[in-house]
Each structure stands twice: as C-alpha cells, then as structure tokens.
Design a protein around this motif. Structure first.
Motif, mmCIF file in Angstrom:
data_model
loop_
_atom_site.group_PDB
_atom_site.id
_atom_site.type_symbol
_atom_site.label_atom_id
_atom_site.label_comp_id
_atom_site.label_asym_id
_atom_site.label_seq_id
_atom_site.Cartn_x
_atom_site.Cartn_y
_atom_site.Cartn_z
ATOM 1 N N CYS A 318 0.910 -1.227 0.032
ATOM 2 C CA CYS A 318 -0.063 -0.084 0.115
ATOM 3 C C CYS A 318 0.720 1.290 -0.087
ATOM 4 N N TRP A 319 0.254 2.431 -0.449
ATOM 5 C CA TRP A 319 1.031 3.660 -0.492
ATOM 6 C C TRP A 319 -0.243 4.635 0.094
ATOM 7 N N ASN A 320 0.037 5.214 1.130
ATOM 8 C CA ASN A 320 -0.946 5.959 1.746
ATOM 9 C C ASN A 320 -0.751 7.158 2.170
ATOM 10 N N PRO A 321 -0.404 8.067 1.178
ATOM 11 C CA PRO A 321 -0.330 9.557 1.601
ATOM 12 C C PRO A 321 -1.362 10.223 2.301
ATOM 13 N N SER A 322 -1.240 11.102 3.293
ATOM 14 C CA SER A 322 -2.428 11.549 3.744
ATOM 15 C C SER A 322 -2.944 12.730 3.123
ATOM 16 N N PHE A 323 -2.021 13.513 2.388
ATOM 17 C CA PHE A 323 -2.445 14.586 1.673
ATOM 18 C C PHE A 323 -1.703 14.898 0.289
ATOM 19 N N ASP A 324 -2.237 15.771 -0.459
ATOM 20 C CA ASP A 324 -1.494 16.082 -1.689
ATOM 21 C C ASP A 324 -1.642 17.498 -1.902
ATOM 22 N N LEU A 325 -0.562 17.660 -2.883
ATOM 23 C CA LEU A 325 -0.377 19.119 -3.160
ATOM 24 C C LEU A 325 -1.048 19.642 -4.606
ATOM 25 N N THR A 326 -1.871 20.794 -4.319
ATOM 26 C CA THR A 326 -2.451 21.377 -5.502
ATOM 27 C C THR A 326 -1.859 22.538 -5.912
ATOM 28 N N PRO A 327 -1.244 22.471 -7.176
ATOM 29 C CA PRO A 327 -0.650 23.913 -7.448
ATOM 30 C C PRO A 327 -1.712 25.059 -7.404
ATOM 31 N N ALA A 328 -1.049 26.323 -7.469
ATOM 32 C CA ALA A 328 -1.756 27.568 -7.244
ATOM 33 C C ALA A 328 -2.354 28.029 -8.450
ATOM 34 N N ASN A 329 -1.980 27.421 -9.717
ATOM 35 C CA ASN A 329 -2.609 27.788 -10.728
ATOM 36 C C ASN A 329 -4.045 26.856 -10.945
ATOM 37 N N LEU A 330 -4.179 26.200 -10.131
ATOM 38 C CA LEU A 330 -5.464 25.428 -10.305
ATOM 39 C C LEU A 330 -6.504 26.112 -9.260
ATOM 40 N N ILE A 331 -6.319 27.148 -8.400
ATOM 41 C CA ILE A 331 -6.973 27.441 -7.330
ATOM 42 C C ILE A 331 -7.377 28.691 -7.830
ATOM 43 N N THR A 332 -8.873 29.165 -7.655
ATOM 44 C CA THR A 332 -9.339 30.486 -8.040
ATOM 45 C C THR A 332 -9.019 31.583 -7.057
ATOM 46 N N GLY A 333 -9.220 31.131 -5.807
ATOM 47 C CA GLY A 333 -8.956 32.052 -4.799
ATOM 48 C C GLY A 333 -8.673 31.390 -3.286
ATOM 49 N N ILE A 334 -7.963 32.079 -2.483
ATOM 50 C CA ILE A 334 -7.889 31.476 -1.233
ATOM 51 C C ILE A 334 -8.605 32.416 -0.422
ATOM 52 N N ILE A 335 -9.655 31.753 0.517
ATOM 53 C CA ILE A 335 -10.647 32.444 1.352
ATOM 54 C C ILE A 335 -9.960 32.521 2.832
ATOM 55 N N THR A 336 -9.716 33.654 3.276
ATOM 56 C CA THR A 336 -9.218 33.735 4.662
ATOM 57 C C THR A 336 -9.981 34.786 5.358
ATOM 58 N N GLU A 337 -9.864 34.903 6.698
ATOM 59 C CA GLU A 337 -10.694 35.935 7.526
ATOM 60 C C GLU A 337 -10.239 37.249 7.381
ATOM 61 N N LYS A 338 -9.510 37.757 6.125
ATOM 62 C CA LYS A 338 -9.299 39.114 5.797
ATOM 63 C C LYS A 338 -9.732 39.235 4.542
ATOM 64 N N GLY A 339 -10.248 38.261 3.707
ATOM 65 C CA GLY A 339 -10.874 38.493 2.360
ATOM 66 C C GLY A 339 -10.596 37.155 1.384
ATOM 67 N N VAL A 340 -10.752 37.329 0.190
ATOM 68 C CA VAL A 340 -10.671 36.390 -0.717
ATOM 69 C C VAL A 340 -9.501 36.948 -1.737
ATOM 70 N N PHE A 341 -8.385 36.032 -1.805
ATOM 71 C CA PHE A 341 -7.116 36.563 -2.578
ATOM 72 C C PHE A 341 -6.569 35.765 -3.482
ATOM 73 N N PRO A 342 -6.303 36.149 -4.669
ATOM 74 C CA PRO A 342 -5.460 35.328 -5.495
ATOM 75 C C PRO A 342 -4.489 34.602 -5.047
ATOM 76 N N PRO A 343 -4.213 33.051 -5.157
ATOM 77 C CA PRO A 343 -3.102 32.448 -4.534
ATOM 78 C C PRO A 343 -1.784 32.960 -4.721
ATOM 79 N N ASP A 344 -1.439 33.570 -5.767
ATOM 80 C CA ASP A 344 -0.416 33.908 -5.885
ATOM 81 C C ASP A 344 0.071 35.171 -5.584
ATOM 82 N N ARG A 345 -0.767 35.814 -4.742
ATOM 83 C CA ARG A 345 -0.646 37.075 -3.920
ATOM 84 C C ARG A 345 -0.938 36.791 -2.613
#
Length: 350
Positions: A318-345
């Motif tokens: 078995c190979w059982n990684p608990s997580f994987d990596l999503t590159p920033a170019n696939l992400i529309t925005g990161i939602i934080t407690e300060k607002g929603v921002f482009p991932p590269d910023r």
C-alpha cells in the motif's frame, strides 16, 4: 447549533473522539501533553486548526497542574513540550506556527524581570485560551467572505450547488468551520440549493464527519464516492468547489487531504471555480512553494481495513499519503479571515 469538538474550562479539556463518529458520541479527557499528542496522532482530533488548539490547550492544562515557579524551568519545559506536540502531525502548519509564537512569548516573559513566575504562567495560559474564541471569529469571517465570492458569479437571487472534500467544519476547528463555514453561510443566506460531499477515502472523513455535521444542521446535502466527482461535474451544474487546507505555501500552492488535487484538475476542466478556505495560520511564508512541504504517510491498515474487517487482499503493498499538493494555478482564490485573495498574492496580505 454547531457540534462542539473541543470542550474547555480552565484546567479541564475534553475532545470529541472522531474515530467513533457517526455511530457514537464520546468525549475523551485530555489531562496533559502526552494525552494531547496521542489524540492528535491517532486522529481522534483532526483538522489543522483543531490540532493546534487542542495541542496548545493540553499544554495549558499541564501547566496549571505544575507547581514549579521557576521561570527558566517553565520556559525550557514549554519549548520542549511544544516541539513534541508539533511532531504528532507534521504536515499541518498551524500547530507549528502557534508553537513558534508561544515559545517567543515564553522567552519574552522569562527575560522580563518585572514579570513574576505567577504572572508568567497566567499570561502564557491566557494567550493559549484566546486561541479558541479567535478561531471561531476567524471562521465566521471566512464563511462570510467565501459565500460572497461564490455568489458574485450567480445571476440574480439564484441558489448554488457546491462540492466539498474531507471535513472542514466544527469537528476540524474550534467551531463553525472553514470550507464548511462557507457552506454554512450560504445556507443561512438561503442561497444554497445543495452541497455534495465526498466520502474522502481512505479515512472517510467526508462520509463519517462532514455528512454527520450536515445532517445535524439540516443542510441539504448528498454524499458521493470520491470517484464520482467527474461524473457529477459533467451531469449536474456545480457552481463552486470549496475545500480546506493543512498548509499553504507563499506562492499559493496548497496541501490538503488526499484527493484534493484531482478535484482541482476536474474543476479546471469543467470551468468550476475552485476555492481554498483557510485562516492565515495555515499560510507558511517560510516555504516558497508547496514542493517543500513534507507529506505525512499513514499506516496501510487505513486502506486495507474498515474497522476490524479486512477489505483488501492479504499481502498487497500500500501507498497511503494523507495529503496531496494542489498547485496555485488550479486555485481560483484563497478565502481567509481578511478576504479572498488570488493564490499567487497571498503572501502580500499576511
């Protein structure tokens, strides 16, 4: 009312044993750092924000029992115990950042000759206790900003269908939730038609925990298996994907529960906005990109068994990684407690 995964009164800490959900609801007493490390490592408590809070509160409980009034000894003990707690789940950055801040606080209090040992202990414990209320406040802000971002793309007063992965609600935080907080906010505004949640193999946090929370709060929801995401996006209009994060690198690359990366690829193919909901405590500016994030690997048994029942052929590797990596170019925005921002910023706003 939201589920309560962490119960705390000064000197008393209990956590909801998430390994028993959804069939049993039982709280476990955490009486010190050893207990805190154990419940985090065994995934009786999980979710990056909750891991940080429970780990630090376990130290607060232990300090309250410690009658030592030597500031130098307390400072040394605090640093050693916090570093030990970080080792329980190394991928989630929140507890590492919290540990670094608390170690700095302990160093400052220890060096200040005007601070008595009693004041040292009180200020340090109070700082940990403030993490609970701040997490809930931050999650509610994430919910508000996330729901507004999703609804901006909807004409008129139409309702939305949203997909989420893993568990990011009250069971993964101090309360309210990150990605599930966004969904909760959409529901409260009466703009959520339906949320689809994946089962999230191999640990089934979606089927066991997210589904449990959605049913508990009477949010319209449907459970799907992980391999149905492409068919869902092709056959039914999905307006947005919203997931959580265990760590976000300075360039916006995001590590989250295994399976997130493939959902992001499918969302890109089907023109579905893909959002990551996470507090700034999940953003690690010390890492230029996600490629440097250590991915935790879990025991084979999580894949080969359900409870005591074996479901995989004996002898299979078995190979059982608990997580994987999503590159920033696939992400529309990161939602934080300060607002929603482009991932590269994201690094500009922390």
């Amino acid at each position: 009312m939201s589920l309560e995964s962490v119960k705390y009164e000064r000197g008393k800490l209990e956590i909801l044993d998430q390994l028993l959900l959804p069939l049993q609801t039982r709280y476990i007493k955490v009486q010190g750092v050893e207990d805190g490390w154990r419940v985090i490592n065994k995934m009786q408590v999980r979710g990056a924000p909750a891991i940080a809070i429970v780990g630090c509160l376990s130290l607060a409980v232990e300090l309250l029992k410690d009658n030592s009034l030597d500031k130098k000894i307390m400072r040394q003990e605090i640093e050693g115990k916090l570093n030990y707690l970080v080792s329980a789940r190394p991928t989630a950055v929140n507890i590492k950042l919290a540990a670094d801040e608390l170690i700095n606080l302990a160093n400052t209090l220890s060096a200040n000759e005007d601070v008595s040992p009693e004041e040292f202990k009180e200020k340090f414990i109070s700082s940990i206790e403030g993490m609970l209320s701040k997490d809930i406040e931050d999650n509610k802000a994430i919910g508000k900003y996330g729901s507004e971002a999703i609804l901006k793309n909807i004409e008129g007063e139409g309702s939305v269908r949203v997909l989420t992965h893993c568990n990011t609600g009250s069971l993964a935080t101090a309360g309210y939730g990150t990605a599930l907080g966004v969904i909760r906010s959409l529901h409260q505004s009466k703009r959520l038609e339906r949320v689809y949640c994946t089962e999230t193999r191999p640990y089934n946090q979606g089927a066991r925990l997210t589904a449990y929370e959605l049913v508990h709060e009477k949010i319209p929801s449907t459970l799907i298996v992980d391999s149905m995401v492409a068919a869902l996006m092709r056959s039914r209009k999905i307006n947005a994907v919203v997931v959580g994060a265990d760590r976000v690198a300075a360039n916006g690359d995001t590590v989250n529960k295994i399976g997130t990366y493939q959902i992001a690829i499918l969302a890109k193919h089907h023109d579905v906005p893909f959002y990551v909901a996470a507090p700034f405590t999940s953003v690690d500016l010390s890492l230029a990109s996600g490629e440097r994030i250590k991915i935790e690997e879990r025991p084979d048994r999580e894949m080969t068994h359900i409870g005591e029942h074996r479901i995989a052929a004996p002898g299979i590797k078995c190979w059982n990684p608990s997580f994987d990596l999503t590159p920033a170019n696939l992400i529309t925005g990161i939602i934080t407690e300060k607002g929603v921002f482009p991932p590269d910023r994201i690094k500009e706003y922390k």
